[in-house]
Design a protein around this motif. Structure first.
Motif, PDB file in Angstrom:
ATOM      1  N   PHE A  59       0.595  26.129   7.724  1.00 26.18           N
ATOM      2  CA  PHE A  59       1.599  24.889   8.182  1.00 26.18           C
ATOM      3  C   PHE A  59       2.269  25.024   9.495  1.00 26.18           C
ATOM      4  CE2 PHE A  59       5.083  22.205   8.188  1.00 26.18           C
ATOM      5  CZ  PHE A  59       4.580  20.791   8.006  1.00 26.18           C
ATOM      6  N   ASP A  60       3.005  26.218   9.528  1.00 24.72           N
ATOM      7  CA  ASP A  60       3.793  26.541  11.076  1.00 24.72           C
ATOM      8  C   ASP A  60       2.634  26.490  11.962  1.00 24.72           C
ATOM      9  OD1 ASP A  60       6.181  26.798   9.789  1.00 24.72           O
ATOM     10  OD2 ASP A  60       6.027  28.796   9.470  1.00 24.72           O
ATOM     11  N   GLY A  61       1.505  27.212  11.850  1.00 26.46           N
ATOM     12  CA  GLY A  61       0.285  27.251  12.947  1.00 26.46           C
ATOM     13  C   GLY A  61      -0.194  25.822  13.191  1.00 26.46           C
ATOM     14  N   ASP A  67      -4.325  28.100  17.945  1.00 23.15           N
ATOM     15  CA  ASP A  67      -5.673  27.958  18.044  1.00 23.15           C
ATOM     16  C   ASP A  67      -6.443  28.504  16.757  1.00 23.15           C
ATOM     17  OD1 ASP A  67      -5.489  30.785  18.464  1.00 23.15           O
ATOM     18  OD2 ASP A  67      -6.182  30.555  20.404  1.00 23.15           O
ATOM     19  N   ALA A  68      -7.785  28.382  16.908  1.00 27.07           N
ATOM     20  CA  ALA A  68      -8.571  28.926  15.783  1.00 27.07           C
ATOM     21  C   ALA A  68      -8.196  30.462  15.378  1.00 27.07           C
ATOM     22  CB  ALA A  68     -10.105  29.014  15.674  1.00 27.07           C
ATOM     23  N   ALA A  72      -6.829  31.280  11.597  1.00 31.12           N
ATOM     24  CA  ALA A  72      -7.679  32.218  10.770  1.00 31.12           C
ATOM     25  C   ALA A  72      -7.454  33.105  10.112  1.00 31.12           C
ATOM     26  CB  ALA A  72      -8.970  33.018  11.902  1.00 31.12           C
ATOM     27  N   PRO A  73      -6.295  34.249  10.026  1.00 30.93           N
ATOM     28  CA  PRO A  73      -5.883  34.948   8.895  1.00 30.93           C
ATOM     29  C   PRO A  73      -5.251  34.429   7.873  1.00 30.93           C
ATOM     30  CG  PRO A  73      -4.934  35.661  11.268  1.00 30.93           C
ATOM     31  CD  PRO A  73      -5.645  34.159  11.435  1.00 30.93           C
ATOM     32  N   PHE A 123      -0.536  15.592  15.741  1.00 29.96           N
ATOM     33  CA  PHE A 123      -0.664  16.344  14.238  1.00 29.96           C
ATOM     34  C   PHE A 123      -1.713  16.465  13.723  1.00 29.96           C
ATOM     35  CE2 PHE A 123       0.002  16.757   9.778  1.00 29.96           C
ATOM     36  CZ  PHE A 123       0.741  17.918   9.527  1.00 29.96           C
ATOM     37  N   ASP A 124      -2.444  15.163  13.487  1.00 30.32           N
ATOM     38  CA  ASP A 124      -3.838  15.014  12.927  1.00 30.32           C
ATOM     39  C   ASP A 124      -4.749  15.728  13.580  1.00 30.32           C
ATOM     40  OD1 ASP A 124      -2.791  13.392  11.057  1.00 30.32           O
ATOM     41  OD2 ASP A 124      -3.615  11.511  11.760  1.00 30.32           O
ATOM     42  N   ASN A 125      -4.754  15.754  14.924  1.00 26.74           N
ATOM     43  CA  ASN A 125      -5.574  16.632  15.660  1.00 26.74           C
ATOM     44  C   ASN A 125      -5.565  18.284  15.177  1.00 26.74           C
ATOM     45  OD1 ASN A 125      -7.843  17.017  17.738  1.00 26.74           O
ATOM     46  ND2 ASN A 125      -6.109  17.763  18.980  1.00 26.74           N
ATOM     47  N   ASN A 126      -4.411  18.548  15.118  1.00 21.50           N
ATOM     48  CA  ASN A 126      -4.137  19.914  14.770  1.00 21.50           C
ATOM     49  C   ASN A 126      -4.558  20.331  13.594  1.00 21.50           C
ATOM     50  OD1 ASN A 126      -2.726  20.113  17.364  1.00 21.50           O
ATOM     51  ND2 ASN A 126      -0.595  20.409  16.421  1.00 21.50           N
TER      52      ASN A 126
END
Length: 188
Positions: A59-61, A67-68, A72-73, A123-126
């Motif tokens: 959520f923080d990311g 970015d991906a 990813a982790p 936010f939606d884009n993220n």
């Protein structure tokens, strides 16, 4: 993301985290849901604990627009489990998209302000970017599972053939030598 929206989302993080976790648990069969909700101990409920613990940093990311590679982790901790549990790609990654719904439910009163609702597009884009990264992570996990299965089948087949005396331990070397012999014969 606009500062006001980011502040509101940060303030509501605990509630959003809990709702998001409950949504994910809701994708499991009823008896599994009860177990995953009830148990918070890593030793007795590693799946529920791993999912719950990964959601906060994820959520923080997303909130920070990571970015991906940054996401990813955290995605891996959840999607690795879902890949092994035979979820389809869309079922496995759906929880990322569900964050949009969870956030809107949590912010229903605050969304009446245009300053807050205006920041939702970013936010939606993220969230969408996180979902795309999630598909990549899920596919990498599935590829690894197939690779492990293929290696296991190859090893079991080799062991059966070896026990029956049809091939020897030096099969690869003998095969290479046989190919060399065949090539030399073809050259004549």
């Amino acid at each position: 993301i606009e500062k006001m929206l980011k502040r509101i989302l940060s303030d509501k993080k605990s509630s959003i985290h809990k709702r998001w976790f409950e949504h994910i648990i809701g994708t499991y069969p009823p008896d599994s849901r009860q177990f995953l909700k009830r148990t918070k101990d890593n030793m007795s409920n590693p799946v529920g604990t791993a999912v719950f613990e990964a959601l906060g940093p994820l959520f923080d990311g997303i909130l920070d627009g990571s970015d991906a590679a940054g996401l990813a982790p955290h995605l891996d901790k959840i999607l690795r489990i879902r890949a092994v549990q035979e979820f389809s790609a869309s079922e496995a990654v759906e929880f990322v998209f569900a964050l949009k719904r969870v956030v809107r439910e949590e912010l229903k009163d605050a969304l009446k302000e245009s300053a807050v609702s205006g920041g939702l597009a970013e936010f939606d884009n993220n969230v969408d970017n996180a979902a795309l990264a999630g598909f990549d992570v899920y596919m990498q996990c599935r590829e690894k599972i197939y690779e492990i299965r293929a290696t296991d089948i190859k090893n079991r087949t080799f062991a059966v053939l070896e026990r029956r005396g049809l091939i020897s331990r030096d099969f690869e070397d003998e095969a290479r030598e046989g190919l060399i012999v065949l090539k030399k014969e073809e050259e004549r």
